[in-house]
Design a protein around this motif. Structure first.
Motif, PDB file in Angstrom:
ATOM      1  N   ILE A  55     -44.657 -39.260  19.376  1.00 58.55           N
ATOM      2  CA  ILE A  55     -44.802 -39.342  17.921  1.00 58.55           C
ATOM      3  C   ILE A  55     -44.650 -37.932  17.380  1.00 58.55           C
ATOM      4  N   GLU A  56     -43.639 -37.717  16.557  1.00 54.64           N
ATOM      5  CA  GLU A  56     -43.297 -36.371  16.122  1.00 54.64           C
ATOM      6  C   GLU A  56     -43.232 -36.301  14.601  1.00 54.64           C
ATOM      7  N   PRO A  57     -43.687 -35.177  14.024  1.00 52.11           N
ATOM      8  CA  PRO A  57     -43.581 -35.015  12.562  1.00 52.11           C
ATOM      9  C   PRO A  57     -42.146 -34.757  12.139  1.00 52.11           C
ATOM     10  N   VAL A  58     -41.773 -35.330  11.018  1.00 52.89           N
ATOM     11  CA  VAL A  58     -40.442 -35.116  10.445  1.00 52.89           C
ATOM     12  C   VAL A  58     -40.541 -34.197   9.229  1.00 52.89           C
ATOM     13  N   SER A  59     -41.508 -34.456   8.348  1.00 52.85           N
ATOM     14  CA  SER A  59     -41.698 -33.617   7.167  1.00 52.85           C
ATOM     15  C   SER A  59     -43.106 -33.826   6.635  1.00 52.85           C
ATOM     16  N   ALA A  72     -41.937 -39.881  13.161  1.00 50.50           N
ATOM     17  CA  ALA A  72     -40.977 -40.709  13.895  1.00 50.50           C
ATOM     18  C   ALA A  72     -41.507 -40.998  15.290  1.00 50.50           C
ATOM     19  N   LEU A  73     -41.348 -42.238  15.715  1.00 46.47           N
ATOM     20  CA  LEU A  73     -41.566 -42.609  17.117  1.00 46.47           C
ATOM     21  C   LEU A  73     -40.236 -42.427  17.823  1.00 46.47           C
ATOM     22  N   ARG A  74     -40.187 -41.448  18.727  1.00 48.26           N
ATOM     23  CA  ARG A  74     -38.909 -41.016  19.279  1.00 48.26           C
ATOM     24  C   ARG A  74     -38.877 -41.221  20.786  1.00 48.26           C
ATOM     25  N   GLY A  90     -33.008 -37.045  20.701  1.00 43.97           N
ATOM     26  CA  GLY A  90     -33.754 -38.243  21.035  1.00 43.97           C
ATOM     27  C   GLY A  90     -33.353 -39.383  20.116  1.00 43.97           C
ATOM     28  N   GLN A  91     -33.818 -40.569  20.466  1.00 44.22           N
ATOM     29  CA  GLN A  91     -33.466 -41.770  19.707  1.00 44.22           C
ATOM     30  C   GLN A  91     -34.689 -42.241  18.946  1.00 44.22           C
ATOM     31  N   ASP A  92     -34.610 -42.266  17.618  1.00 45.27           N
ATOM     32  CA  ASP A  92     -35.724 -42.752  16.809  1.00 45.27           C
ATOM     33  C   ASP A  92     -35.821 -44.268  16.940  1.00 45.27           C
ATOM     34  N   LEU A  93     -37.043 -44.744  17.234  1.00 44.68           N
ATOM     35  CA  LEU A  93     -37.298 -46.177  17.311  1.00 44.68           C
ATOM     36  C   LEU A  93     -38.002 -46.711  16.070  1.00 44.68           C
ATOM     37  N   PRO A 138     -32.777 -48.068  13.083  1.00 42.66           N
ATOM     38  CA  PRO A 138     -31.610 -48.894  13.442  1.00 42.66           C
ATOM     39  C   PRO A 138     -31.493 -49.181  14.932  1.00 42.66           C
ATOM     40  N   ALA A 139     -31.884 -48.219  15.779  1.00 44.22           N
ATOM     41  CA  ALA A 139     -31.776 -48.446  17.229  1.00 44.22           C
ATOM     42  C   ALA A 139     -32.677 -49.600  17.667  1.00 44.22           C
TER      43      ALA A 139
END
Length: 528
Positions: A55-59, A72-74, A90-93, A138-139
């Motif tokens: 789990i990573e911060p985007v903004s 984002a869950l990546r 990485g691929q965002d889920l 989308p993934a």
């Protein structure tokens, strides 16, 4: 004039103080959000070891009266080359959009679940109002064959000044797959409270879940429509309607359906995998349709399932006690009866059980996904063995009490069982892993009775029960009365050594040997 000027100055001072408090609360909310995300990321790694999810911060945009954050869950893809991947690879889920309204009188966010849509009322005694919207990327939508956009959940929370939160949430319905395998989630809602120390009080209800395979969308919808109509007429169905439903299923494909799920949690804070508190689970209906060897659809159905468990903890360890009830079980048009019982696991070593659970999850991830290093697997096996031995050394006791099954006619079947384990005797080393566990058995008691009427309804049950060696025919059905201690066992009135009785199931007991002695340390010469 002076009075007007003084009032204006007072209003400016109050407004400035309000803005200063709101700014401070927003700053504290940002720091708390970072801590929550870091804690959630650690818990995610512990729950699915070996899977490169994070789990990573985007903004994060902090304003004076409100803030907005995105996470984002990546899925971190493995690096193919020796060149390090950029931090954003990485691929965002899934994505989480977080709206935070700061106190001291935080307004209700426009997308709040509390009140009318768009209402902007405030909340007293709350430091902030938080709304989290989680959507699939989308993934994930492509992998599950779900149309976009894909809303997964909305969480609405009132955070108080002590750090606790009153929460309500909603998961909307969605459907995955149009042909072949499919999953139809009917939605869920919940509410509760999270205490600052980690205690949890939560109630949730899910409308249902249907999964299976279908050849067309129409067939999928028809199967779920039949299931919904069957649920709507619960309690009024007759043998005729059950037969008609079974006939309809003869041309359907395999499906599984759960309807009317309710979950209630009252858990205290704790460091062990078993947290003190209670868990209640109810399932109104569980239905499964499967294909037999001839390719025909067969079904079984369970109704009115209840589970209640309680975990208590003291200086002697942890105790888990549970009670269950099954209101009705049916296979096709044939009613089989209803059952209930109690389960007790007492004198558990909470620390050893938690270590065993953690290492078991690591091994499962290694076996299923192959994402764990070989050295870590070897270490996990060693740690799991040590935790299991420590768990047995604590002398745990397993009991099944008042387990009954009432068929539609005749007497009910009963079962009571108790097993107590303990340390290995005489500190002996047994080279057989199975006998190493059986040597730790301190006491075993088993009493059961299966009436003749139930054996007549299930003719294939008699032979397997007799083959266990536990049961004997008493004229009214099959009965079992066993008691085994460390040395002697009594099996339906016949006394024998415990090892002789266990040898039927585990083979001849190998001769144990003494534990190897550690080599003596050499004596160091005295320093002159």
């Amino acid at each position: 004039m002076k009075r007007t000027s003084g009032l204006l100055i007072l209003l400016l001072m109050l407004g400035g103080g309000w803005l200063e408090i709101s700014w401070y609360i927003g700053k504290r909310a940002q720091r708390a959000s970072q801590q929550w995300v870091e804690d959630a990321d650690r818990r995610l790694h512990a729950a699915v070891p070996g899977i490169p999810l994070s789990i990573e911060p985007v903004s994060y945009e902090r304003g004076l009266l409100s803030s907005h954050a995105r996470y984002a869950l990546r899925l971190r893809l493995p690096e193919v080359t020796d060149v390090p991947a950029p931090p954003s690879s990485g691929q965002d889920l899934a994505w989480a959009s977080v709206d935070i309204n700061h106190g001291p009188y935080p307004l209700r966010p426009a997308n709040s679940l509390d009140g009318k849509p768009g209402a902007r009322g405030g909340a007293l005694f709350a430091s902030s109002r938080v709304v989290i919207e989680i959507k699939g990327a989308p993934a994930l939508a492509a992998a599950l064959d779900i149309p976009q956009p894909m809303p997964l959940a909305t969480i609405d929370a009132r955070v108080d000044y002590a750090g606790g939160a009153t929460v309500q949430w909603r998961m909307p319905p969605w459907r995955s797959g149009t042909q072949g395998p499919y999953v139809n989630w009917h939605g869920a809602t919940g509410q509760g409270r999270l205490e600052p120390d980690g205690a949890m009080h939560m109630t949730a209800r899910a409308e249902g879940l249907t999964a299976g395979t279908s050849t067309t969308v129409a067939e999928n919808a028809a199967t779920e429509s039949t299931a919904a109509e069957s649920t709507a007429t619960e309690g009024t169905a007759t043998e005729g309607t059950a037969t008609e439903s079974t006939a309809t299923e003869g041309t359907a494909t395999a499906t599984s359906a759960l309807t009317g799920l309710t979950l209630k949690l009252e858990l205290a804070a704790g460091d062990f995998v078993l947290r003190p508190g209670t868990v209640d689970i109810e399932i109104a209906r569980w239905r499964d349709t499967f294909l037999d060897d001839e390719g025909k659809a067969q079904s079984w159905e369970a109704r009115d399932l209840h589970w209640h468990s309680e975990v208590t903890q003291d200086s002697g360890g942890q105790d888990l006690r549970a009670a269950y009830r099954l209101g009705a079980l049916r296979i096709g048009a044939r009613a089989l009866g209803q059952g209930s019982g109690r389960l007790a696991l007492t004198h558990l070593d909470g620390d050893a059980l938690t270590r065993a659970w953690d290492n078991a999850r690591l091994l499962a991830s290694a076996l299923v996904l192959g994402q764990v290093a070989p050295d870590a697997v070897s270490e996990a096996v060693t740690n799991l063995s040590r935790a299991a031995l420590a768990l047995l050394d604590h002398q745990p006791r397993l009991a099944l009490e008042a387990v009954t099954w009432q068929p539609p006619h005749g007497d009910q079947a009963t079962l009571d069982m108790a097993l107590r384990m303990g340390p290995a005797p005489d500190h002996a080393l047994n080279i057989s892993p199975l006998w190493a566990v059986l040597d730790r058995m301190r006491d075993f008691e088993f009493k059961a009775h299966v009436p003749g009427a139930l054996l007549g309804d299930l003719p294939g049950l008699r032979a397997p029960l007799l083959e266990t060696g536990f049961f004997a025919d008493d004229g009214t059905g099959l009965a079992a009365a066993l008691h085994a201690a460390e040395d002697r066992a009594t099996i339906n009135g016949v006394e024998m050594p415990t090892t002789q009785w266990l040898a039927r199931y585990a083979g001849t007991r190998p001769a144990p040997g003494p534990l190897p002695q550690s080599p003596a340390m050499p004596t160091m010469p005295a320093r002159p």
